[in-house]
Design a protein around this motif. Structure first.
Motif, short mmCIF file in Angstrom:
data_model
loop_
_atom_site.label_atom_id
_atom_site.label_comp_id
_atom_site.label_asym_id
_atom_site.label_seq_id
_atom_site.Cartn_x
_atom_site.Cartn_y
_atom_site.Cartn_z
N ALA A 77 0.68 -1.29 0.04
CA ALA A 77 0.09 0.09 0.07
C ALA A 77 0.81 1.01 0.05
CB ALA A 77 -0.91 -0.11 1.31
N PRO A 79 2.99 4.15 -1.02
CA PRO A 79 3.27 4.57 -2.38
C PRO A 79 4.86 4.74 -2.53
CG PRO A 79 1.81 5.88 -1.18
CD PRO A 79 2.24 5.14 -0.33
N GLN A 80 5.37 4.12 -3.65
CA GLN A 80 6.80 4.12 -3.89
C GLN A 80 7.67 5.44 -3.73
OE1 GLN A 80 9.26 1.90 -4.18
NE2 GLN A 80 7.52 0.36 -3.52
N ARG A 81 6.72 6.36 -4.14
CA ARG A 81 7.42 7.74 -4.27
C ARG A 81 7.61 8.55 -2.95
NH1 ARG A 81 3.97 10.66 -8.56
NH2 ARG A 81 2.49 9.06 -8.04
N ILE A 82 6.92 8.09 -1.95
CA ILE A 82 7.13 8.78 -0.72
C ILE A 82 7.28 7.73 0.46
CG2 ILE A 82 5.68 10.52 -1.20
CD1 ILE A 82 3.47 9.22 0.60
N VAL A 86 7.54 7.66 4.62
CA VAL A 86 6.37 7.03 5.55
C VAL A 86 7.18 5.93 6.41
CG1 VAL A 86 4.67 5.01 4.91
CG2 VAL A 86 4.69 6.75 3.57
N MET B 1 5.42 -0.09 -9.75
CA MET B 1 3.83 0.31 -9.44
C MET B 1 4.19 1.94 -9.28
SD MET B 1 1.39 -1.26 -6.62
CE MET B 1 2.52 -1.41 -5.49
N GLN B 2 3.21 2.39 -10.09
CA GLN B 2 2.99 3.97 -9.79
C GLN B 2 1.77 4.30 -9.55
OE1 GLN B 2 5.58 5.78 -9.77
NE2 GLN B 2 5.64 7.44 -11.29
N GLN B 3 1.75 4.98 -8.33
CA GLN B 3 0.35 5.15 -7.96
C GLN B 3 0.09 6.70 -8.20
OE1 GLN B 3 2.59 4.00 -5.77
NE2 GLN B 3 1.41 2.18 -4.78
N SER B 4 -1.36 7.08 -8.45
CA SER B 4 -1.61 8.42 -8.68
C SER B 4 -1.40 9.42 -7.58
CB SER B 4 -3.11 8.45 -8.74
OG SER B 4 -4.01 8.36 -7.66
N ASN B 5 -1.33 11.00 -7.89
CA ASN B 5 -1.05 11.84 -7.01
C ASN B 5 -2.18 11.64 -5.85
OD1 ASN B 5 1.24 12.36 -8.29
ND2 ASN B 5 0.07 14.13 -9.32
N TYR B 7 -3.54 9.29 -4.65
CA TYR B 7 -3.48 8.14 -3.71
C TYR B 7 -2.31 8.39 -2.67
CZ TYR B 7 -2.19 3.59 -1.96
OH TYR B 7 -1.86 2.58 -0.85
N VAL B 8 -1.17 9.13 -3.28
CA VAL B 8 -0.11 9.37 -2.55
C VAL B 8 -0.34 10.36 -1.42
CG1 VAL B 8 2.14 10.59 -2.60
CG2 VAL B 8 1.48 9.06 -4.54
N PHE B 11 -2.59 8.80 1.12
CA PHE B 11 -1.92 8.05 2.06
C PHE B 11 -1.31 8.85 3.06
CE2 PHE B 11 1.56 5.39 3.42
CZ PHE B 11 0.77 4.12 3.52
N ALA B 12 -0.63 9.98 2.67
CA ALA B 12 0.08 10.84 3.60
C ALA B 12 -0.69 11.34 4.44
CB ALA B 12 0.84 11.86 2.65
N MET B 15 -1.81 8.73 7.12
CA MET B 15 -0.82 8.39 7.68
C MET B 15 -0.45 9.47 8.95
SD MET B 15 3.30 7.50 7.03
CE MET B 15 3.69 9.26 7.32
#
Lengths: 215, 243
Positions: A77, A79-82, A86, B1-5, B7-8, B11-12, B15
Motif C-alpha cells: 500500500a 506509495p513508492q514515491r514517498i 512513510v 508500481m506507480q500510484q496516482s497523485n 493516492y499518494v 496516504f500521506a 498516515m
C-alpha cells in the motif's frame, strides 16, 4: 540500497532453514555493527554502563521488529514515491512511544539514554532493514529479520558495555566486581574506549570468519 | 508500481492523522505518571544534596524524608503558599531572573530530625551549560557559609566531559568550601584545568575538557548566590551574633 528478496515457498515450516538463516545471519556473518558498520553512533554513546545499554538494546529491538512488521504489512500500500518518509514516520512514532514509556516508568534510565533513544530514528540499522527487507518480504519473515538484526546489534553493544563498565568503573550493572584498589581506566568511560573495543571485536570476528571488505 | 497523485496525498494525510492520533493518545495517557516521576526526581535531587548516603534508597523513601524534614521559605524567610509552591518551576523563575523581573527564590530548609532547628539550607539553581540547561541544588550548613553538598544535573552536556558535573565525585569537590571570605560573598568558583590541589576555600578543582560547561556552572552559582545574598547575610549575621 538494493532489495533482497528471499524466495519463499508455499506452506513453509515455521522455523525452516531459510528462516533460521534470516535470524542467525545478522548475529555473525552479516552483523549490522561489525560487518555492515551501521549504528556505530549509538554503539559509542550509550555503552559506558551495562544498564542503559540493555535498555537501549530493548528499545532498538522493539523499534526494529515493529517497524519491520508494520512496513511489511503495508508494503503493497505504501506509495513508492514517498516510501522513505512513510518509513521515517513509522519509525519516529515508535521511537517517541518508547521514549514516553521510558520517561513514565524508567525515569532514571531515561535521563541517561533519553538523548540517544531519540536518535534511534536515525539509526541506520532500522531504516536499512526497512528498505532492504521489510519492503519486499512477508510480515513473519520481516519480524524474524528484525529479531536477527536487533540481536546482532544488541550483543555487540552489550559486549562493549561489559568491558567498558568493567574497566572504566570497576562495576557490572553498578555492582562492584573489581577490588577497590583497582584504578578506573578513564579511557574506557569516554567514547574512545568504545571505538577501541569495537575495533577489537571486528578484528577478532574477521580473523575468525575470514571476511574481507570488497574493494 | 506507480500510484496516482491523489493516492499518494491521501496516504500521506491518512498516515499523518493516524500516527498523530496514536502519539497524542500515548502522550496524554502517560502524562500524569511522568509528572509524578519528575516531582519524585526533584525531591530526590534536593535530598541528595544533604543526604548523599540516600542515593541508593528507593525514591518513595526519599520522598518520605523530604515530606517530613523539608520546609520551604521565600527569600524573606516567610513560608511560601502551598498553591504557589506546587506550580513552582525553577526554570521559569530563572527566565524571569534573566530579564531582571521579580522571581520567586525558594529556600529549602532541611530540619533536624525533631524539627527544632535547621540543619541545612538548600538553594535551588538554574542556568545554562555548553549545550543546554543545567540546574542544581546548593546546600549550605546552618552557618550559611560552609558548603554541605551540591547536586548538579544537566539536560545535554557532553558525556564524559561536561556531563561530569552530574558525577558525585565532581560534586564532592564543593563540600567544605566557603562562600563568604572575610564577610564578603565570594561564590565558589570552578577553576580551569583539573588536578589542582591546595586551592583556597572559594575555588574548586575544574573539569579538564569541559571548561565551557564549568563557565556556565560558575555563572549559575554566582547569579544565584548573589540573588540569595540578602537572606544569607541576614542569616550569617544572626548566626555570628548567637555565637
Amino acid at each position: 540500497m538494493s532489495t533482497e528478496t528471499v524466495a519463499a515457498k508455499k506452506s513453509e515450516a515455521l522455523f525452516s532453514k531459510r528462516r533460521k538463516a534470516i535470524v542467525t545471519d545478522p548475529l555473525d556473518d552479516d552483523n549490522p555493527v561489525t560487518v555492515q558498520v551501521l549504528g556505530i553512533c549509538s554503539a559509542l554513546a550509550v555503552t559506558s554502563k551495562l544498564e542503559p545499554t540493555l535498555v537501549m538494546s530493548i528499545a532498538v529491538t522493539f523499534v526494529i521488529i515493529f517497524s519491520n512488521l508494520i512496513v511489511s504489512l503495508l508494503r503493497n500500500a505504501i506509495p513508492q514515491r514517498i516510501r522513505i518518509i512513510v518509513q521515517l514516520g513509522i519509525v519516529a512514532s515508535l521511537v517517541i512511544i518508547v521514549d514516553q514509556v521510558l520517561k513514565a516508568y524508567l525515569y532514571d534510565v531515561s535521563k541517561v539514554v533519553g538523548v540517544y533513544v531519540g536518535l534511534i530514528i536515525t539509526n541506520c540499522i532500522v531504516m536499512g532493514r526497512l528498505e532492504a527487507f521489510a519492503m519486499a518480504n512477508k510480515p513473519y519473515d520481516s519480524i524474524l529479520d528484525g529479531l536477527g538484526s536487533s540481536f546482532g546489534y544488541a550483543w555487540v553493544i552489550l559486549v562493549v558495555a561489559f568491558f567498558r563498565e568493567l574497566f572504566g568503573s570497576g562495576t557490572l550493572f553498578d555492582i562492584r566486581v573489581l577490588p577497590e584498589a583497582y584504578v578506573n581506566n578513564g579511557l574506557m568511560t569516554s567514547p574512545v574506549g568504545a571505538f577501541i573495543i569495537i575495533g577489537i571485536i571486528i578484528w577478532v570476528q574477521r580473523a575468525r570468519n575470514g571476511y574481507v571488505e570488497e574493494a | 508500481m506507480q500510484q496516482s497523485n491523489g493516492y499518494v496525498i491521501g496516504f500521506a494525510v491518512a498516515m499523518t492523522v493516524i500516527l498523530g492520533g496514536i502519539l497524542s493518545f500515548t502522550a496524554v495517557s502517560l502524562n500524569e505518571r511522568q509528572k509524578e516521576e519528575v516531582a519524585l526526581d526533584t525531591k530526590k535531587q534536593i535530598m541528595l544534596s544533604v543526604l548523599p548516603e540516600m542515593s541508593e534508597s528507593p525514591k518513595s523513601e526519599i520522598a518520605k524524608v523530604y515530606d517530613s524534614r523539608i520546609q520551604v521559605v521565600g527569600i524573606d524567610g516567610q513560608a511560601i503558599d502551598a498553591a504557589v509552591l506546587e506550580k513552582l518551576d525553577i526554570s521559569k523563575e530563572w527566565k524571569k531572573l534573566k530579564k531582571n523581573q521579580p522571581a520567586i527564590l525558594p529556600i529549602y530548609k532541611f530540619m533536624s530530625k525533631d524539627g527544632s532547628s535547621v540543619e541545612s539550607y538548600i538553594l535551588p539553581m538554574y542556568g545554562y551549560g555548553l549545550w543546554n540547561d543545567i540546574w542544581g541544588y546548593f546546600a549550605l550548613e546552618s552557618d550559611m557559609n560552609t558548603v554541605k553538598g551540591v547536586v548538579f544535573s544537566h539536560k545535554g552536556e557532553t558525556p564524559g566531559l561536561g556531563a561530569r558535573i552530574g558525577d558525585k565525585e565532581v560534586q564532592d569537590r564543593y563540600i567544605g568550601k566557603k562562600i563568604f571570605v572575610n564577610g564578603e560573598l565570594k561564590p565558589t568558583f570552578m577553576v580551569k584545568g583539573e588536578g589542582k590541589t591546595g586551592l583556597p576555600d572559594y575555588e574548586v578543582d575544574g573539569l579538564s575538557g569541559a571548561t565551557l560547561t564549568a563557565i556556565g556552572l560558575n555563572e549559575m552559582v554566582d547569579r544565584y548566590l548573589n540573588q540569595y545574598k540578602p537572606f544569607l547575610e541576614k542569616g550569617a549575621s544572626a548566626v555570628s551574633m548567637a555565637q
